[in-house]
Write a protein that holds these residues in place. Sequence first.
Motif, short mmCIF file in Angstrom:
data_model
loop_
_atom_site.label_atom_id
_atom_site.label_comp_id
_atom_site.label_asym_id
_atom_site.label_seq_id
_atom_site.Cartn_x
_atom_site.Cartn_y
_atom_site.Cartn_z
N LEU A 150 -2.03 -2.16 2.10
CA LEU A 150 -1.51 -2.06 0.65
C LEU A 150 -0.57 -1.67 0.66
N GLY A 151 0.31 -0.50 0.31
CA GLY A 151 0.61 0.98 0.31
C GLY A 151 1.59 0.79 1.31
N VAL A 152 0.95 -0.02 2.54
CA VAL A 152 2.09 0.47 4.21
C VAL A 152 2.94 -1.04 4.21
N ALA A 153 2.33 -1.79 3.32
CA ALA A 153 3.47 -3.46 3.37
C ALA A 153 4.21 -3.78 2.71
N LEU A 181 8.34 8.99 3.50
CA LEU A 181 8.19 10.27 2.22
C LEU A 181 7.23 9.25 1.32
N GLY A 182 8.28 8.42 0.86
CA GLY A 182 8.40 7.31 -0.66
C GLY A 182 7.23 5.92 -0.48
N THR A 183 6.37 5.80 1.16
CA THR A 183 5.14 5.20 1.78
C THR A 183 4.26 5.77 1.17
N THR A 203 1.49 5.43 -1.37
CA THR A 203 0.07 4.99 -0.56
C THR A 203 -1.17 5.92 -1.54
N THR A 204 -0.22 7.27 -0.79
CA THR A 204 -1.26 8.90 -2.21
C THR A 204 -1.75 8.78 -3.24
N LEU A 205 -0.86 7.77 -3.76
CA LEU A 205 -1.10 8.13 -5.31
C LEU A 205 -2.28 6.37 -5.14
N LEU A 206 -1.85 5.69 -4.76
CA LEU A 206 -2.88 4.30 -4.91
C LEU A 206 -4.40 4.44 -4.69
#
Length: 340
Positions: A332-335, A123-125, A129-132
């Motif tokens: 980038l968010g996933v990484a 959930l944090g990822t 990622t969504t916020l980015l």
Amino acid sequence: MSSLALAVATVFLLLFVVGVRRDRRRFGNAVLLGLAVTFVGLGLLAGIEDAPPGVAETVMLGGLLVVGLGPIVLAGLLCANGVKMVRKEGRSPGNLLSLLAGLGMVVVMGLAVAAVLTRSPVLGTIVGTTLLVLGYVSFLFLCFVGYAFLYGRLRLRRDAAYVVVLGSGLIGGRRVSPLLASRLDRGREVYEKLAARKRRDGTAPLLITSGGQGPDETLPESHAMADYLVARGFPPDALIREDRSRTTEENLLFSKELMERDRPGSACVIVTNNFHAFRAAILARRAGVDGQVVGSPTAAYFWPSATMREFVAVFLQYKRVNLGICLTLVLLGVAAGAKL
């Protein structure tokens, strides 16, 4: 740090001024202005430690309130506007945008709270990622709105030989809607200002009503528009009807053909509603039309969804760049999430 940020802001501001002088109708101008304002803000924040006692604490408290309560208030306002929009204008996809945006914000905030409470890496990822991606899209949206506001306040050009009023749907297939009437009234106002000035070649301006006939319309929009103006005393011999177009792009291209046929090389003033003015200006530039766009007033409740619709259209005009950046941010968010 403060001086560096302000120096970068100055560079972007200079690029913005150069861009506006070259062509005011470029979306790049909006981005440059947004970057300049962003770096000015960063510079002011970096220098806040040198502010008088109490100022830094006040700014921090204000920032926390905006970050904490701002999204909740904004989501509520968007949902309320969306409900009003649906009641007044119907449930078309375009009319649902403000409601969907408000509900989307509620979902993202809910996921963020769930990620904190459950401490779930997945959930944090997803939230990060969504916020980015939302941060990037929101930045572009603010650039679009800010520059559109400035663009709508440019001085009316003095050398225009034509006024082009863009059409929109008719009520009952034959009557001018309030939204279209607003454009026509603004177009007449622009025409009268131009007619009051003496052109170098001594010719009077002409007004083009632009709009073809839709499948649910009994006559072309341009004819209903012309009838509206003539019924209110507008001189019929100053009117030209462009009755083939179905889209804004065709409005501009077919009107350009008429202008080039009778007065080659002439400039024009294009009239539409204020929420549509900047995108129409971008399209006019792409179509090679020498025209400044001015906007007519729009009901306040109509503005949020209409502006979002215009932004989405502009965003997709540059979809290779924008979708490429969004995909990069997702990766980038996933990484980053995989390393936690």
